[in-house]
Write a protein that holds these residues in place. Structure first.
Motif, PDB file in Angstrom:
ATOM      1  N   UNK A 167       0.826  -1.216   0.000  1.00 39.99           N
ATOM      2  CA  UNK A 167       0.000   0.000   0.000  1.00 39.99           C
ATOM      3  C   UNK A 167       0.853   1.256   0.000  1.00 39.99           C
ATOM      4  N   UNK A 168       2.068   1.119   0.535  1.00 44.47           N
ATOM      5  CA  UNK A 168       2.944   2.276   0.699  1.00 44.47           C
ATOM      6  C   UNK A 168       3.852   2.513  -0.496  1.00 44.47           C
ATOM      7  N   UNK A 201      14.754   3.352  16.155  1.00 43.09           N
ATOM      8  CA  UNK A 201      14.174   4.689  16.059  1.00 43.09           C
ATOM      9  C   UNK A 201      14.444   5.301  14.687  1.00 43.09           C
ATOM     10  N   UNK A 202      15.667   5.111  14.198  1.00 38.74           N
ATOM     11  CA  UNK A 202      16.012   5.630  12.880  1.00 38.74           C
ATOM     12  C   UNK A 202      15.209   4.928  11.790  1.00 38.74           C
ATOM     13  N   UNK A 203      15.033   3.619  11.935  1.00 33.22           N
ATOM     14  CA  UNK A 203      14.250   2.869  10.952  1.00 33.22           C
ATOM     15  C   UNK A 203      12.799   3.350  10.930  1.00 33.22           C
ATOM     16  N   UNK A 204      12.269   3.664  12.099  1.00 36.04           N
ATOM     17  CA  UNK A 204      10.855   4.034  12.197  1.00 36.04           C
ATOM     18  C   UNK A 204      10.606   5.484  11.783  1.00 36.04           C
ATOM     19  N   UNK A 205      11.502   6.386  12.180  1.00 38.78           N
ATOM     20  CA  UNK A 205      11.190   7.808  12.066  1.00 38.78           C
ATOM     21  C   UNK A 205      11.971   8.571  11.004  1.00 38.78           C
ATOM     22  N   UNK A 206      13.096   8.061  10.508  1.00 41.00           N
ATOM     23  CA  UNK A 206      13.863   8.835   9.523  1.00 41.00           C
ATOM     24  C   UNK A 206      13.036   8.993   8.247  1.00 41.00           C
ATOM     25  N   UNK A 247       4.032   7.687   9.191  1.00 39.65           N
ATOM     26  CA  UNK A 247       3.734   8.569   8.055  1.00 39.65           C
ATOM     27  C   UNK A 247       2.451   8.169   7.333  1.00 39.65           C
ATOM     28  N   UNK A 248       2.189   6.859   7.261  1.00 35.97           N
ATOM     29  CA  UNK A 248       1.061   6.380   6.453  1.00 35.97           C
ATOM     30  C   UNK A 248      -0.024   5.684   7.269  1.00 35.97           C
ATOM     31  N   UNK A 249       0.330   5.237   8.474  1.00 38.60           N
ATOM     32  CA  UNK A 249      -0.632   4.473   9.270  1.00 38.60           C
ATOM     33  C   UNK A 249      -0.647   3.003   8.916  1.00 38.60           C
ATOM     34  N   UNK A 250       0.075   2.612   7.857  1.00 43.34           N
ATOM     35  CA  UNK A 250       0.180   1.198   7.475  1.00 43.34           C
ATOM     36  C   UNK A 250       1.294   0.536   8.281  1.00 43.34           C
TER      37      UNK A 250
END
Length: 579
Positions: free
Chosen positions: A142-143, A241-246, A277-280
């Motif tokens: 989806x992303x 954290x970097x994987x999730x938020x960068x 960012x997308x909710x997915x």
């Protein structure tokens, strides 16, 4: 054409075979079970092979078959959401076949042969194409829209035919005039960097949402960074954290030789993480490569090449890719073990003499580039380093430091004090500061770089004063030096500390970072003026605005909150000076 020889000698994961007519890096099948291996040295008619599985029970005289092809990965739709081992065997598929313990000699293709993908061509018959040209798209998740490309080594020619439809990765979707069949997937050797047209200057930051990284030690898109630190100092949490938020669009996470329980945590958590960012699900833009410390060392050595090749593939589509390698120390240990089996002359602490060269080969594949089709894509490489006992003078850390441009030094003492991220602001650095300066001036504020320099100066001054404080106590210092210590403490606790598990504080936008730091420095300027006007230090420290500044990081509506604090701060200091 495959050749068959026989095993001459076995030494752990390294096998010597004769009669193979092999080339360097050819993939071979070893023994009656067909264990996968790779030629890493040739000595006259003997080929030295590193085997990616346990070689127990393999004996001289057993057959060895040479496939004649280098170690390659399958590149196509289906990579995202996948969990692989170091040689791109899909672990969930193997689990379904044989349970939690992988049997030797078992293999499975990296991409599903049964899944069908809706292919929409973006070219037509007669159009000119070349290696790297985008010929169509597949909605992979989806992303992410997957862009199907002509393999990079194909010379310029024209499309003969191409058709829309639902295909597996092995189905032929079209042909080129030179006879090349087009499919949704192609293979690429992992040790060969994929070609590009131009490497760009690193002048755009990778925004991580972590204040100490974005604020003091930024990394550029296409840059390289190392996170060294002892056990328990927060390497894995920082990389997660970097994987999730960068602001990278694709994440490739390589668990390279980590302990089983740490990798299990990653494998258990990532499929349930939500992409903010997308909710997915975050896995919709993530590839995981799991290679724990109890897996064969040869597969561990190959895992980083597998990961960087997948990252380059998505870079060629025009995406920004963030690659996490956790940790390169275990990778270097795998090289050390293989080198000792080969009886090579050891370098420092037993590591091979070519350690620095191998690290360079890996990190140099990072970069923000112009692809063959003129698009911009990037691979940012962030490698964790696990020096024994936190000793940064050991060879892997030192050789990594010579290559990477950003050094985020984790500190066990900060971790013991529960200061997270436990990145030591005095030992860390970023060599991208100058190249990113204009971007921050233009997109955030012309004051950004000045505030950052003032903050670092205060933290450095605090470190110098701490030596005196330990001898005579802070009360013996002049009030202006006490104020310096207090403002530095506010920077450390209000700005640099960040809670990865708090819903609001886990991510901090650049605008919020700037406003927070600006407010702290404004308080410091007001306090210095008030101190010069004769206001006692204790009255300054008791102000409500100072206490309220500590809560900004947890406020979702930070702009209104900070504006109220700034107004309150101004009124309080005006009242103090009037009194």
């Amino acid at each position: 054409m495959s050749q068959v020889g026989e095993i001459y000698r076995v030494a752990g994961p390294v096998v010597t075979a004769i009669g193979l007519n092999a080339r360097m890096y050819d993939v071979v099948k070893v023994g009656k079970e067909g264990l996968m291996g790779e030629v890493i040295e040739i000595d006259n008619e003997k080929a030295i092979i590193q085997v990616y599985e346990n070689t127990s029970g393999i004996r001289p005289g057993e057959p060895v078959e040479n496939t004649g092809l280098p170690l390659s990965v399958e590149l196509g739709p289906g990579l995202l959401t996948s969990i692989y081992d170091g040689i791109q065997r899909p672990l969930p598929v193997l689990t379904e076949k044989m349970g939690n313990f992988i049997t030797r000699g078992v293999s499975a293709p990296g991409l599903s042969r049964t899944a069908k993908w809706k292919f929409v061509p973006t070219v037509k018959a007669g159009d000119k194409v070349k290696g790297g040209s985008i010929i169509g798209t597949v909605q992979e998740t989806k992303t992410i829209l997957h862009k199907v490309m002509v393999p990079p080594n194909v010379p310029e020619t024209s499309i003969k035919d191409i058709k829309e439809g639902e295909y597996t990765v092995e189905d032929v979707i079209g042909h080129l005039e030179n006879g090349t069949e087009l499919k949704l997937m192609h293979k690429w050797p992992v040790r060969s960097p994929r070609p590009y047209n131009e490497k760009l200057r690193p002048d755009i930051p990778l925004i991580t949402g972590q204040r100490i990284l974005d604020g003091l030690f930024p990394i550029a898109k296409g840059g390289t960074a190392a996170i060294p630190g002892p056990f328990g100092s927060g390497k894995t949490v920082t990389q997660q954290q970097l994987a999730k938020w960068s602001d990278a669009e694709i994440v490739v996470y390589i668990g390279c030789g980590e302990r089983g329980n740490e990798m299990t945590e990653v494998l258990a958590e990532f499929p349930h993480l939500t992409d903010p960012k997308t909710g997915n699900p975050l896995m919709h833009r993530t590839v995981l490569i799991a290679n724990t410390s109890n897996m064969p060392v040869a597969a561990r050595e190959a895992s980083v090449y597998t990961g960087i090749t997948i990252a380059e593939y998505y870079r060629d589509m025009g995406y920004g890719v963030s690659l996490m390698a956790d940790s390169t120390s275990r990778w270097a240990e795998a090289m050390r073990e293989i080198s000792s089996r080969l009886e090579e002359m050891p370098g420092e602490e037993g590591y091979p003499a070519y350690l620095a060269a191998r690290l360079s080969e890996f990190y140099e594949r990072a970069g923000r580039v112009i692809t063959p089709m003129g698009q911009e894509g990037s691979v940012t490489v962030i490698g964790a380093v696990s020096p024994p006992g936190g000793d940064f003078s050991e060879p892997v850390t030192q050789n990594t430091l010579r290559i990477v441009k950003v050094f985020w030094a984790l500190d066990a003492k900060l971790a013991q004090r529960r200061h997270f991220p436990a990145i030591n602001w005095l030992n860390s650095y970023s060599l991208y500061q100058d190249s990113l300066k204009d971007w921050y001036d233009k997109n955030i504020s012309p004051k950004w770089n000045t505030l950052k320099a003032q903050s670092m100066e205060l933290l450095q001054r605090e470190s110098e004063l701490q030596e005196i404080v330990q001898l005579v106590g802070s009360d013996a210092l002049p009030e202006d030096q006490q104020l310096t210590l207090e403002i530095a403490r506010m920077i450390r606790e209000y700005f640099l500390q960040q809670n990865a598990y708090h819903d609001v504080d886990t991510f901090c936008s650049l605008q919020k970072q700037f406003m927070m730091l600006d407010s702290i420095m404004t308080f410091g300027a007001y306090a210095k003026a008030a101190l010069g006007a004769g206001v006692p230090m204790q009255k300054i420290l008791a102000l409500k605005s100072k206490t309220d500044l500590a809560k900004v990081k947890f406020e979702p509506d930070f702009e209104k909150y900070l504006k109220d604090i700034d107004a309150q701060m101004k009124a309080e200091f005006k009242s103090l000076e009037a009194a």
